[in-house]
Write a protein that holds these residues in place. Sequence first.
Motif, mmCIF file in Angstrom:
data_model
loop_
_atom_site.group_PDB
_atom_site.id
_atom_site.type_symbol
_atom_site.label_atom_id
_atom_site.label_comp_id
_atom_site.label_asym_id
_atom_site.label_seq_id
_atom_site.Cartn_x
_atom_site.Cartn_y
_atom_site.Cartn_z
ATOM 1 N N LYS A 169 31.254 87.893 51.129
ATOM 2 C CA LYS A 169 31.372 86.881 50.071
ATOM 3 C C LYS A 169 31.689 85.525 50.679
ATOM 4 C CE LYS A 169 36.215 88.085 48.980
ATOM 5 N NZ LYS A 169 36.723 88.833 50.072
ATOM 6 N N CYS A 170 31.633 84.502 49.825
ATOM 7 C CA CYS A 170 31.886 83.138 50.295
ATOM 8 C C CYS A 170 33.327 83.012 50.789
ATOM 9 C CB CYS A 170 31.640 82.154 49.148
ATOM 10 S SG CYS A 170 32.117 80.455 49.542
ATOM 11 N N GLU A 171 33.461 82.432 52.007
ATOM 12 C CA GLU A 171 34.812 82.326 52.569
ATOM 13 C C GLU A 171 35.643 81.270 51.841
ATOM 14 O OE1 GLU A 171 34.107 81.345 56.660
ATOM 15 O OE2 GLU A 171 33.022 79.497 56.175
ATOM 16 N N LYS A 172 34.974 80.386 51.081
ATOM 17 C CA LYS A 172 35.703 79.326 50.371
ATOM 18 C C LYS A 172 36.150 79.786 48.985
ATOM 19 C CE LYS A 172 35.476 75.259 52.781
ATOM 20 N NZ LYS A 172 34.349 74.365 53.074
ATOM 21 N N CYS A 173 35.148 80.292 48.200
ATOM 22 C CA CYS A 173 35.474 80.577 46.800
ATOM 23 C C CYS A 173 35.286 82.047 46.420
ATOM 24 C CB CYS A 173 34.644 79.696 45.871
ATOM 25 S SG CYS A 173 32.926 80.235 45.778
ATOM 26 N N GLY A 174 34.833 82.861 47.397
ATOM 27 C CA GLY A 174 34.648 84.279 47.095
ATOM 28 C C GLY A 174 33.383 84.572 46.311
ATOM 29 N N GLY A 175 32.540 83.560 46.145
ATOM 30 C CA GLY A 175 31.314 83.726 45.365
ATOM 31 C C GLY A 175 30.269 84.546 46.114
ATOM 32 N N ALA A 176 29.224 84.943 45.383
ATOM 33 C CA ALA A 176 28.135 85.724 45.978
ATOM 34 C C ALA A 176 27.280 84.823 46.875
ATOM 35 C CB ALA A 176 27.289 86.343 44.884
ATOM 36 N N TYR A 222 24.174 81.059 51.754
ATOM 37 C CA TYR A 222 24.637 79.970 50.886
ATOM 38 C C TYR A 222 25.367 80.564 49.687
ATOM 39 C CZ TYR A 222 20.915 77.919 53.649
ATOM 40 O OH TYR A 222 20.121 77.541 54.682
ATOM 41 N N CYS A 223 26.477 79.927 49.315
ATOM 42 C CA CYS A 223 27.248 80.390 48.170
ATOM 43 C C CYS A 223 26.549 79.957 46.885
ATOM 44 C CB CYS A 223 28.661 79.815 48.219
ATOM 45 S SG CYS A 223 29.609 80.221 46.733
ATOM 46 N N ARG A 224 26.390 80.907 45.985
ATOM 47 C CA ARG A 224 25.741 80.583 44.709
ATOM 48 C C ARG A 224 26.598 79.631 43.889
ATOM 49 N NH1 ARG A 224 23.815 86.544 42.803
ATOM 50 N NH2 ARG A 224 22.499 86.883 44.620
ATOM 51 N N ASP A 225 27.945 79.684 44.093
ATOM 52 C CA ASP A 225 28.831 78.881 43.253
ATOM 53 C C ASP A 225 29.144 77.520 43.873
ATOM 54 O OD1 ASP A 225 28.845 81.042 41.553
ATOM 55 O OD2 ASP A 225 30.583 81.955 42.565
ATOM 56 N N CYS A 226 29.727 77.550 45.084
ATOM 57 C CA CYS A 226 30.169 76.257 45.642
ATOM 58 C C CYS A 226 29.195 75.680 46.664
ATOM 59 C CB CYS A 226 31.573 76.387 46.238
ATOM 60 S SG CYS A 226 31.602 77.237 47.829
ATOM 61 N N LYS A 227 28.046 76.373 46.897
ATOM 62 C CA LYS A 227 26.997 75.899 47.820
ATOM 63 C C LYS A 227 27.431 75.873 49.278
ATOM 64 C CE LYS A 227 24.473 75.239 44.220
ATOM 65 N NZ LYS A 227 23.846 76.482 43.818
ATOM 66 N N HIS A 228 28.613 76.409 49.572
ATOM 67 C CA HIS A 228 29.092 76.459 50.953
ATOM 68 C C HIS A 228 28.118 77.297 51.808
ATOM 69 C CE1 HIS A 228 31.751 76.742 54.343
ATOM 70 N NE2 HIS A 228 31.816 78.063 54.266
ATOM 71 N N MET A 229 27.909 76.869 53.056
ATOM 72 C CA MET A 229 26.993 77.602 53.933
ATOM 73 C C MET A 229 27.752 78.313 55.048
ATOM 74 S SD MET A 229 23.826 76.219 56.172
ATOM 75 C CE MET A 229 24.868 75.435 57.380
#
Length: 878
Positions: A437-444, A421-428
């Motif tokens: 990293k998150c494929e949507k926003c690059g978040g952790a 789960y993305c810490r920033d945008c909650k994308h799974m």
Amino acid sequence: MNDKRQLEKIYDPKPVEEKWIRFWLDEGLFVADAKSPKPKFSMALPPPNVTGILHMGHALCFTLPDIITRWKRMQGYNCLWLPGTDHASIAVHNVIEQSLAEKGLNREKVGREEFLRIAWDWKTKYGGVITGQLKRLGASLDWSRERFTMDPGFSRAVKQVFVSLYAEGLIYRDYYLVNRCPRCQTVLSDIEIEHKDLHGKLWSVKYPVEGSDGFVTVATTRPETMLGDTAVAVHPDDERFKHLHGKRVILPLQNRAIPVITDERVEREFGTGAVKVTPAHDPVDFELGKLHNLEQVIVIDGSGRMTEAAGPDFKGLDRFACRAKVVEKLTGLGLLVKVEDHDHAVGHCYRCKSVIEPHLSWQWFVRIKPLADEAIRVVESGEIQFIPGNWTKTYFEWMYNIHDWCISRQLWWGHRIPAWYCRDCKHMMVAMEAPAKCEKCGGALDQDEDVLDTWFSSGLWPFGTLGWPDETEDLRTFYPTDLMSTGFDIIFFWVARMIMLGLKFRGRIPFRHVFINGLVRDLKRRKMSKSEGNIIDPLEMIDKYGTDALRFTLAALAVPGMDLALSEERMAGYQAFANKIWNASRFVLMNLGETPAAVREADLTLADRWIRSRLAAVTDSLTRSLEQYKFYEAADTLYHFVWHEFCDWYIEFAKVGLREGLRTTEAVLADTLGRIVRLLHPFMPFITEEIGQHLPGAGKSVAVAPFPEVREDWRDAEAERTMALLQEVIAETRKVRTENKIPPREKVDLWIKSSGVEDARLLAAQSASLQTLAGIAKVEFAASLPAGADVLKGVAGPFELAIPREVKVDVAQEKERLEKDLAKLGAEISRIEQKLANADFTSRAPQAVVEENRARLAGLLDRRNKVEKNLAHLRPAS
Ligand SMILES: [Zn+2]
Ligand SMILES: [Zn+2]
């Protein structure tokens, strides 16, 4: 004579067992060959928990398939029986958390990483206990292919299945009301819950109607949940509540206004007809809440304590303490209308027996219906067969009513769910390897905290162990497997999941036959349990009676569809059987010449022909029994043949031949023993290996020797008939001798009168055997028998027998003896007659017991008849 060939005087199982286990494993006799051109036979061992210690249920579940695989191996199959252990999430957590608790720690305090390190250490140190015990049991497993459900290869298979099912939409995540054990702190699936009827209460509580003096009364078995009520529901057609449609009520203790809703599923007959709705704490209410868009208020947390939302009076209380306090407060407010006794089923954790709490949380599910349809079809079509067949019905009942399978568990030891789960945008993201990293926003990213249900991984056992997802040679050769032997209690947990996942990922069934074992119980048919103190420990039995005796006992008791009534006496009985075989083998080995003897057909004696004919019949029937998994029947056939026909009769006859130097008899004796050793080997592998290795022409090992084929050319009806006559005459002569206390060493003359010429001719040819086996000096065939007070009489089939005594009997003494006998018999007869005249006994006692008594009575009457006759002969002389 060759000394090397002699057996020890007494059979001592322990050193023999240790020697052959080592030999079989060192020689790799159980290692399968994926490239072999031979037909294959494969099984996957139901993986015992890595925490496991061998109990009698295991012993049964591992012995029966071992009999099959040893038999198949000897029949020339390329056998694979693949062993392994299961990581057993909850069981390992119990062990580790208990040891942490002893140090004043818990898993939260040590943290995930340290906890897993401790668990792996523990697994390395103690996880192998059960595998050592399996070896002692003689299980012929291919240890070169041993697997563990958390080894790297198997873990990859588990991830692959998860990722594929997710990609197909067959795995999803949902906010859902699941069953949670507040003590184990984890979610349980429906079938991990035991429903027990409890004596509970039904509380009726008044909720004030908003803006009026009226009330509506609802009934509940769990008053503490009212703190989370978000509606009251009534049936739309219920006249009693029509005036409440569209109104609101005030939830007592919370002073919250909640709506009155109408729904056709409300049972008008239950309680008052109005029901409270708690979507966050009741499965029915959860569904209702979804339909009516009701708020979900969580008042009980995952460990069974009241939350903030329960209000300041209740927050932090244990759920049961809160119940008492809610009742007390409602009573104080005068809102408690009544309390009634109410028995109802309550779900309990199958492991720790705590009361289950419905719990709302994010969970992972398998959409099961599409998988179940195929799994139903392959059983309906007979591709997969349950043995005994009645389990098919149980399987269907469950499969037709199947619910989506909650596969997430709030534990650490196991296969961690491959979702991030993305810490920033909650994308799974779901993936085989951790994404950077998150494929949507690059978040952790953070990985899902939960692990998979243990049954999710063990559901892949039949193909995951063979190297899948790689297309290995093992997979091509050994999948589908042939047999799965397991207990009825895991048909749903495990068998059904293996069928669904095997079909899904291999496109083929995982096994053809599912053999369902009975439960091992005590003699009174009670479950074995610590509290009853009736546990029979297999390892203790092995130490006491030998592994072979334990294995034979389990086989002899394994009647399909029945539980086993186990007793130590039974094992002692089969230990005696092992000793009988040992002594007979010793005798045979001592009587074999320096060079191996050969059979000359012309020299075969009646007994030789008879034992070969019996051997053909027994081999045939044994093979049939094993083909149908009738272990008890196979064991019974072997026991009777070896003990009664081979040891009691044939060896006695063979002694006559050996004395006369008949090498053919010597050859038949050796060959018969060799075949017996191989027929018995799947049941009693140790003693048979030891004896087999001493026999002339022994190959490498009995374990890989060819299983005896049925020699149709040995069937000999005439020999069997003549032998039956001869045995009958010998048995009757022996009986007459015993009844008249003739010392065994004293030779007597035997007169035989026959009603048929042919029978007399057949018997006359066997005079030598008859003389030896019945202690006869001279056999006379005559048209009439000698008469008089000093002649003993008997009847055997078509023959009448007479034994004139050379020594005049002391008539007075003999009369006294017979009269005493008669009195004793009379007393025994009337005792049994009374018993049989008692309707209570004949209707209540098992049929077999009644029959036994009837047979005993008939025997006693017959004996009395004879004694009376003998007494009558005495009278004229006295
Ligand atoms: Zn529990
Ligand atoms: Zn993101």
